[in-house]
Design a protein around this motif. Sequence first.
Motif, mmCIF file in Angstrom:
data_model
loop_
_atom_site.group_PDB
_atom_site.id
_atom_site.type_symbol
_atom_site.label_atom_id
_atom_site.label_comp_id
_atom_site.label_asym_id
_atom_site.label_seq_id
_atom_site.Cartn_x
_atom_site.Cartn_y
_atom_site.Cartn_z
ATOM 1 N N VAL A 58 -44.082 -80.559 58.144
ATOM 2 C CA VAL A 58 -43.594 -81.933 58.254
ATOM 3 C C VAL A 58 -44.758 -82.908 58.452
ATOM 4 O O VAL A 58 -44.806 -83.985 57.857
ATOM 5 C CB VAL A 58 -42.583 -82.053 59.420
ATOM 6 N N ARG A 229 -35.724 -80.318 56.819
ATOM 7 C CA ARG A 229 -36.517 -80.875 57.915
ATOM 8 C C ARG A 229 -37.449 -81.973 57.395
ATOM 9 O O ARG A 229 -37.652 -82.986 58.066
ATOM 10 C CB ARG A 229 -37.330 -79.757 58.586
ATOM 11 N N SER A 232 -35.424 -85.127 56.574
ATOM 12 C CA SER A 232 -35.042 -85.832 57.807
ATOM 13 C C SER A 232 -36.195 -86.620 58.409
ATOM 14 O O SER A 232 -35.998 -87.659 59.027
ATOM 15 C CB SER A 232 -34.526 -84.814 58.844
ATOM 16 N N SER A 233 -37.421 -86.123 58.191
ATOM 17 C CA SER A 233 -38.594 -86.797 58.745
ATOM 18 C C SER A 233 -39.170 -87.860 57.808
ATOM 19 O O SER A 233 -40.133 -88.532 58.144
ATOM 20 C CB SER A 233 -39.687 -85.780 59.052
ATOM 21 N N GLN A 235 -40.547 -87.191 54.835
ATOM 22 C CA GLN A 235 -41.641 -86.662 54.021
ATOM 23 C C GLN A 235 -41.188 -86.240 52.629
ATOM 24 O O GLN A 235 -42.013 -86.022 51.756
ATOM 25 C CB GLN A 235 -42.278 -85.459 54.727
#
Length: 237
Positions: A58, A229, A232-233, A235
Amino acid sequence: MKTARGFTLVEIAVALTIIALLSVGAIGTLQMAMLRARIAETQDALREAREAVTAYAVANRSLPCPAVSAIDGSEQSRAGGSCASRRGLLPWTTLGVRGLDGWGNRLGYVVSSGMVKSPAGRIALSDVGSLRIIARNAAGTPSDIVTQTAVAYALWSHGENGRGATTAVGTLIADDSTSNIDEDVNSSQPANDAEQTLYAREGSSSADAVGGEFDDLVLWESRFVLFGRMISSGQLP
């Protein structure tokens, strides 16, 4: 006047036998409790490592390469967008974790080539995994647990017997068995780096089991979970 009666040799022998049996049972129970504790500690270490590797992805838009060596826990250079070797030890120093299982040995780590990028690169949704995670069916035939392209990376412990493991001080534990075929696969670097395979099957202490004795503990991450993940971040995509 009554005469005090002592124990006969037979009674003493019976008492000693009972004490011995109770001691053996207690030792067996203690050994089992210690084994369970070490397995639980190993599972915690594997989960911590998975969280660290995923968080690294991430933060850096790439999965890390394995450690430089058995005594250098820094990540191998990925300046060219690839690792010198995709299979090795978890880069514990770079990730800021101990990277040790419940027996004090280093955790193994292997990464899909498509998930390693140069510092200027970035994981994309089109990237696929390239790791085989296999077990054995009831007949003993190897079979894939998950689709090969779905695996982003994998982590493992060499278990209680430690065959092929690296200690915390960098010493390689010798493999003293000739029958643990599946453990040998997990311990070796394939001649063709593209053919990365890990066995994750039921444990067995019997050399007569198909694939031999086995106590490795294996954990892997789906590329789709990793993508989630990263999305959601912010990226991905």
